[in-house]
Structures are given as structure tokens and as C-alpha cells.
Design a protein around this motif. Structure first.
Motif, PDB file in Angstrom:
ATOM      1  N   GLY A  95      -5.824  32.719  -3.022  1.00 18.59           N
ATOM      2  CA  GLY A  95      -6.467  31.460  -3.385  1.00 18.59           C
ATOM      3  C   GLY A  95      -6.611  31.306  -4.887  1.00 18.59           C
ATOM      4  N   LYS A  96      -7.067  32.366  -5.559  1.00 17.71           N
ATOM      5  CA  LYS A  96      -7.249  32.320  -7.015  1.00 17.71           C
ATOM      6  C   LYS A  96      -5.922  32.083  -7.731  1.00 17.71           C
ATOM      7  N   ILE A  97      -4.894  32.795  -7.267  1.00 20.36           N
ATOM      8  CA  ILE A  97      -3.574  32.659  -7.886  1.00 20.36           C
ATOM      9  C   ILE A  97      -2.992  31.273  -7.649  1.00 20.36           C
ATOM     10  N   SER A  98      -3.292  30.688  -6.485  1.00 16.39           N
ATOM     11  CA  SER A  98      -2.660  29.430  -6.090  1.00 16.39           C
ATOM     12  C   SER A  98      -3.380  28.191  -6.608  1.00 16.39           C
ATOM     13  N   VAL A  99      -4.627  28.318  -7.049  1.00 16.69           N
ATOM     14  CA  VAL A  99      -5.404  27.144  -7.459  1.00 16.69           C
ATOM     15  C   VAL A  99      -4.774  26.430  -8.654  1.00 16.69           C
ATOM     16  N   ILE A 100      -4.425  27.188  -9.703  1.00 16.43           N
ATOM     17  CA  ILE A 100      -3.874  26.548 -10.911  1.00 16.43           C
ATOM     18  C   ILE A 100      -2.549  25.845 -10.621  1.00 16.43           C
ATOM     19  N   ASN A 137       0.157  20.310  -8.276  1.00 15.20           N
ATOM     20  CA  ASN A 137       0.920  19.944  -7.074  1.00 15.20           C
ATOM     21  C   ASN A 137       2.107  20.871  -6.808  1.00 15.20           C
ATOM     22  N   ILE A 138       1.958  22.124  -7.174  1.00 14.48           N
ATOM     23  CA  ILE A 138       2.950  23.156  -6.880  1.00 14.48           C
ATOM     24  C   ILE A 138       2.356  24.048  -5.800  1.00 14.48           C
ATOM     25  N   ASN A 139       2.911  24.005  -4.593  1.00 17.53           N
ATOM     26  CA  ASN A 139       2.257  24.693  -3.484  1.00 17.53           C
ATOM     27  C   ASN A 139       3.012  25.903  -2.947  1.00 17.53           C
ATOM     28  N   GLU A 140       4.103  26.300  -3.612  1.00 15.56           N
ATOM     29  CA  GLU A 140       4.854  27.469  -3.130  1.00 15.56           C
ATOM     30  C   GLU A 140       4.007  28.738  -3.046  1.00 15.56           C
ATOM     31  N   PRO A 141       3.110  29.024  -4.035  1.00 13.49           N
ATOM     32  CA  PRO A 141       2.317  30.264  -3.931  1.00 13.49           C
ATOM     33  C   PRO A 141       1.509  30.378  -2.652  1.00 13.49           C
ATOM     34  N   ILE A 155       2.539   2.095 -11.263  1.00 14.72           N
ATOM     35  CA  ILE A 155       2.976   2.995 -12.332  1.00 14.72           C
ATOM     36  C   ILE A 155       3.527   4.276 -11.721  1.00 14.72           C
ATOM     37  N   TYR A 156       4.495   4.857 -12.402  1.00 12.60           N
ATOM     38  CA  TYR A 156       5.084   6.111 -11.925  1.00 12.60           C
ATOM     39  C   TYR A 156       4.530   7.252 -12.757  1.00 12.60           C
ATOM     40  N   LEU A 157       3.846   8.180 -12.090  1.00 14.27           N
ATOM     41  CA  LEU A 157       3.264   9.332 -12.768  1.00 14.27           C
ATOM     42  C   LEU A 157       4.119  10.565 -12.525  1.00 14.27           C
ATOM     43  N   PRO A 158       4.137  11.500 -13.476  1.00 14.98           N
ATOM     44  CA  PRO A 158       4.788  12.786 -13.192  1.00 14.98           C
ATOM     45  C   PRO A 158       4.158  13.415 -11.960  1.00 14.98           C
ATOM     46  N   TRP A 159       4.971  14.033 -11.113  1.00 12.39           N
ATOM     47  CA  TRP A 159       4.447  14.601  -9.860  1.00 12.39           C
ATOM     48  C   TRP A 159       3.472  15.738 -10.113  1.00 12.39           C
ATOM     49  N   THR A 160       3.425  16.232 -11.355  1.00 14.60           N
ATOM     50  CA  THR A 160       2.493  17.312 -11.689  1.00 14.60           C
ATOM     51  C   THR A 160       1.130  16.803 -12.165  1.00 14.60           C
ATOM     52  N   THR A 161       0.924  15.488 -12.159  1.00 12.76           N
ATOM     53  CA  THR A 161      -0.371  14.951 -12.577  1.00 12.76           C
ATOM     54  C   THR A 161      -1.477  15.459 -11.650  1.00 12.76           C
ATOM     55  N   ILE A 167       0.832  -1.213   0.000  1.00 12.03           N
ATOM     56  CA  ILE A 167       0.000   0.000   0.000  1.00 12.03           C
ATOM     57  C   ILE A 167       0.860   1.254   0.000  1.00 12.03           C
ATOM     58  N   LEU A 168       1.887   1.289   0.856  1.00  8.15           N
ATOM     59  CA  LEU A 168       2.625   2.525   1.103  1.00  8.15           C
ATOM     60  C   LEU A 168       3.788   2.720   0.125  1.00  8.15           C
ATOM     61  N   THR A 169       3.454   2.760  -1.152  1.00  2.00           N
ATOM     62  CA  THR A 169       4.443   3.109  -2.171  1.00  2.00           C
ATOM     63  C   THR A 169       4.498   4.632  -2.309  1.00  2.00           C
ATOM     64  N   GLU A 170       5.388   5.103  -3.173  1.00  2.00           N
ATOM     65  CA  GLU A 170       5.445   6.556  -3.400  1.00  2.00           C
ATOM     66  C   GLU A 170       4.130   7.075  -3.950  1.00  2.00           C
ATOM     67  N   GLN A 171       3.422   6.247  -4.742  1.00  2.00           N
ATOM     68  CA  GLN A 171       2.153   6.672  -5.323  1.00  2.00           C
ATOM     69  C   GLN A 171       1.077   6.877  -4.253  1.00  2.00           C
ATOM     70  N   PHE A 172       1.183   6.134  -3.152  1.00  2.00           N
ATOM     71  CA  PHE A 172       0.261   6.355  -2.035  1.00  2.00           C
ATOM     72  C   PHE A 172       0.407   7.776  -1.510  1.00  2.00           C
ATOM     73  N   TYR A 173       1.652   8.246  -1.394  1.00  2.00           N
ATOM     74  CA  TYR A 173       1.893   9.613  -0.928  1.00  2.00           C
ATOM     75  C   TYR A 173       1.431  10.633  -1.962  1.00  2.00           C
ATOM     76  N   ASP A 174       1.537  10.275  -3.255  1.00  2.00           N
ATOM     77  CA  ASP A 174       1.021  11.167  -4.288  1.00  2.00           C
ATOM     78  C   ASP A 174      -0.479  11.386  -4.121  1.00  2.00           C
ATOM     79  N   LEU A 175      -1.186  10.320  -3.741  1.00  2.00           N
ATOM     80  CA  LEU A 175      -2.623  10.442  -3.493  1.00  2.00           C
ATOM     81  C   LEU A 175      -2.906  11.385  -2.325  1.00  2.00           C
ATOM     82  N   ILE A 176      -2.030  11.341  -1.324  1.00  2.00           N
ATOM     83  CA  ILE A 176      -2.219  12.144  -0.119  1.00  2.00           C
ATOM     84  C   ILE A 176      -1.938  13.623  -0.391  1.00  2.00           C
TER      85      ILE A 176
END
Length: 445
Positions: free
Chosen positions: A323-328, A333-337, A380-386, A286-295
Motif C-alpha cells: 500500500g505504501k509503495i503503491s500510493v504515490i 493514476n499508475i496502478n501496476e504496483p 478540457i483534456y488533462l494529462p492522464w497523470t493528473t 456527460i460521458l466524455t473521456e474526462q468522465f472516465y478520468d473522474l471514475i
């Protein structure tokens, strides 16, 4: 608060940044970033071969012939199943660049040394009888994710030995006028010979033990116990999540700092899931890297839900715009804004939900996968930006994965609501006071 910020700025942050900038850890981190291209390419072919539609494999055979399923999996094998070879080369190359030595030669020596440590025979079971086939380097196995720890060690040790010879100026010097390629080849002869000889000695010593090889010993004594706690334990997952959130609270990118350490364990679990699916079995982990991607929808802390909440529900003008600027960016999965714009970083009110949200999601998601309500990650390995939802569908191969992420977003919003509400009210008061001050200001001469 000023004293706390000063403590973080002067004591904690410099130490964390120094650890993150340590040359060996940076080489490991950069090397995994380098091979992400291979993993993503392999994952694309994995999706093509195992797209989650009933009858998909039969359709491939009907359209392209019986050999097509094996053919389309070949790129998966030359990416995932050679992963340790790529890492041994990449770490040696990246570390050598920092030492300003011949990176290409050192990376080749690293590959040679790593392969030299691998047993050259394979066991094959035929009709219940085990046959040992000599002089075979098995695809996958030690050259796949299973050998990552030794590959990392080899990449570092080979580079350090080569660099030592360069610093001591121990090499064959060619006269002026000799082509640079030839001169480099001869200058690498002595350190290269020593490195290969030492590797051969290590191989011989461990071949005489009950383990049979250095790789088996490290895997048995280090990798398997560490994998059990870090990679495949709920307590380990919670500990990793809390540490990652804490780093981000301090303004430190936890992904670049921590993932290079734990990814080798994740990749082994991921590889096991992929192998199970190819064999028509249920993924065991269960606890693969993709599990963390889901989180981590929107980034560490699952902050996409925060961005959506701010954009739709905030009464503060500033928070609504953030909020508006940060949604896109958050959708990818880019959370710096939002981390630095709200801010969440060094914000004592945001600390608790930042830590708590992913922990709650880990417990929820692990439970629904453990009892079988939602399928386990398929490997499967997905790009972290999926984007989330798409991510959940592809990682689990089921619409249930997308619905789980949607549910998780509402959970995160519920956790953050009282804290965001307090922050929003305070910000509204500040904005009203600022507007009042502007109105009271006399511009007349």
C-alpha cells in the motif's frame, strides 16, 4: 484455481495479446498516443482561456486587450480542430514504419487523400439567410474530431495500397548516383498517383449521392449510432468499464487495447462540450473521456482507494508495504504496483470489487451530473497523470468535482473493504506461520 490460471494462460491471454498486437490496432493506438501531446498543449491554453474563476475573461481583456481571448484560443484550434489531419498522418506513418516503407511520403499522401474527401464549400448563415461559400476548408468540422473515423480508414487504406505497390515492385527506378530524396520522390509517383486518383473517384461518387461525401455517410450511418451507444450511453459506459476491468484482471493493459477504439467517439463529445462552453452554454454531454478520468482514480478499477486503505488499515506487513509503495504512483493514476503486487491480477477474491467499483461510480457520477448537482465535464483534456481531486476540479470547473471524487474514494473503500479484509486476514495467517517456521528452524550443526 491452477486449472483456471492455466486456461487463462494458454487460451485467453494469447488471443487477447494477439488482438492487442494486431498491426492496424497498434498503429491506431500509437497514433492517438502521439497526438496526446497536441491535445494536452491545447488543453493548457483552454484552461488559461477558461480558468474556473468568476470574472477571469474580463480580467484577461483588462490586462491584455479585447483580442486576447481569441488569441489565447488559437492554439486550441490548431490542436483540437485539426485532430483528424494529425491522425490520418500519424496512422499512415506508424503503419508504414511496421512495413518498412517510406513513412514520411505515405503520411503526406494520407493527409492529401483525407483532405480530398472533404467538401470544399461551407454554409454560413447571415441574417437568417444561408450562404454557400465555395473553396473553403472549415476549421474544425470534418478536419476536427468529427472526421476521425474517416481519417483512421484513410490512414490504413493509403498505407496498404502504397505497401502493395512496393511489394509488387511497381515504381519508377532511378539510376545509381541520383540523390536519395529524388529517388524516393520518383519511386512514389506511381502509387501516389493511383492513390490520389482513387480518392478523387470516391469523392466524385459520394458527391452525387444524398450524403454529399463519404465523411457524411459514415458519420450518419456509423459514427452517430455508435457514439450514442459507446460514447454517450450509460449501458455502453458500464459495458466498457466491465470489459476494461476484466482485461486488467487477466493482466492485460485495457487502456492500450480498448481506448484506441472508443476515443474517436469520446473526442467528438468532448469537442461539443468545449464548443458549448465557448458559446456560454451548458455542456451537453456527460460521458466524455474526462468522465472516465473522474471514475478511474488511481487507474482502472479506481485502485487509489485500495492503496490508501492498505497503507492505513492493513494488518499484514506485506500488504501495508504494498500500500505504501503503491500510493504515490496511484496518485498519478499508475496502478501496476498494486495490480501486480497485491495482486489483483488473477486474484479471485479481488475480481468482484474490481468489476463492481467503477460500475457503481459510473451510476453515481452520471446521476449527480444529469440532475445538475455536479457540473458536466467541460471538455478540457488533462494529462492522464493528473492527481484526483485536482482532476475533478479542473474537469468540472467546480470544487464540486473534487468533492465528488473524494466521495467516490470512500464508496470504493466501502466496496473493497470486506474483500480486502478477507485477504488481509489470510495474509496475516500466512505471515505468522512463516515466522513460526523460521523460529522453529534449527541452525545448529
Amino acid at each position: 484455481m491452477n486449472k483456471f490460471e492455466k486456461l487463462i494462460d494458454e487460451k485467453i491471454s494469447p488471443v487477447a495479446q494477439k488482438i492487442s498486437a494486431q498491426r492496424h490496432l497498434r498503429a491506431i493506438r500509437d497514433s492517438f498516443a502521439t497526438i496526446m501531446t497536441f491535445l494536452i498543449i491545447g488543453s493548457i491554453f483552454m484552461i488559461i482561456a477558461n480558468f474556473p474563476i468568476n470574472g477571469w475573461e474580463e480580467l484577461q481583456v483588462k490586462l491584455f486587450g479585447e483580442d486576447f481571448p481569441q488569441l489565447i484560443m488559437t492554439p486550441v484550434r490548431i490542436t483540437f480542430d485539426f485532430m483528424s489531419v494529425y491522425i490520418a498522418a500519424a496512422i499512415a506513418y506508424n503503419l508504414s514504419k511496421r512495413y518498412n516503407i517510406d513513412a514520411f511520403t505515405v503520411s503526406l499522401l494520407s493527409i492529401a487523400s483525407f483532405i480530398l474527401l472533404i467538401p470544399f464549400d461551407s454554409s454560413i448563415e447571415v441574417d437568417g439567410t444561408v450562404h454557400v461559400v465555395p473553396k473553403v476548408l472549415q476549421i474544425g468540422g470534418w478536419i476536427g474530431a468529427k472526421g476521425l473515423i474517416v481519417a483512421i480508414i484513410v490512414g490504413i487504406v493509403v498505407t496498404e495500397i502504397f505497401n502493395l505497390f512496393v511489394k509488387k515492385n511497381i515504381s519508377i527506378k532511378m539510376p545509381a548516383g541520383v540523390p536519395e530524396a529524388v529517388s524516393k520522390a520518383f519511386s512514389a509517383l506511381i502509387p501516389g498517383f493511383v492513390i490520389i486518383t482513387l480518392t478523387l473517384i470516391v469523392r466524385t461518387i459520394f458527391a452525387a449521392t444524398s450524403y454529399g461525401s463519404l465523411l457524411q455517410m459514415i458519420y450518419s450511418l456509423v459514427a452517430m449510432p455508435a457514439q450514442a451507444f459507446i460514447g454517450n450511453s450509460v449501458l455502453g459506459a458500464i459495458g466498457l468499464s466491465v470489459t476494461s476491468s476484466l482485461f486488467w484482471f487477466l493482466g492485460i493493459n485495457a487502456t492500450s487495447t480498448l481506448n484506441g477504439v472508443v476515443r474517436p467517439f469520446w473526442l467528438q463529445l468532448q469537442e461539443q462540450n468545449m464548443a458549448a462552453i465557448q458559446a456560454g452554454l451548458t455542456p451537453p454531454n456527460i460521458l466524455t473521456e474526462q468522465f472516465y478520468d473522474l471514475i478511474y482514480m488511481g487507474g482502472i478499477g479506481a485502485t487509489l482507494a485500495v492503496c490508501i486503505f492498505l497503507a492505513l488499515r492493513s494488518k499484514s506487513k506485506q500488504y501495508k508495504e504494498i500500500g505504501k509503495i503503491s500510493v504515490i504512483p496511484g496518485m498519478f493514476n499508475i496502478n501496476e504496483p498494486v495490480m501486480f503486487g497485491l495482486p489483483i491480477v488473477l486474484n479471485p477474491i479481488a475480481f468482484i470489487p474490481l468489476i463492481l467499483s467503477p460500475v457503481v461510480l459510473i451510476l453515481i457520477n452520471y446521476f449527480v451530473m444529469y440532475v445538475g448537482i455536479v457540473p458536466k465535464p467541460n471538455g478540457i483534456y488533462l494529462p492522464w497523470t493528473t492527481p484526483p481531486l485536482i482532476q475533478g476540479y479542473l474537469i468540472t470547473g467546480s470544487i464540486k468535482g473534487a468533492l465528488l471524487q473524494l466521495f467516490d474514494m470512500f464508496v470504493v473503500m466501502g466496496i473493497w473493504f470486506p474483500f480486502l479484509n478477507v485477504m488481509d486476514k489470510k495474509q496475516c495467517v500466512l505471515e505468522v506461520e512463516e515466522e513460526k517456521d523460521d523460529d522453529d528452524f534449527d541452525f545448529s550443526l
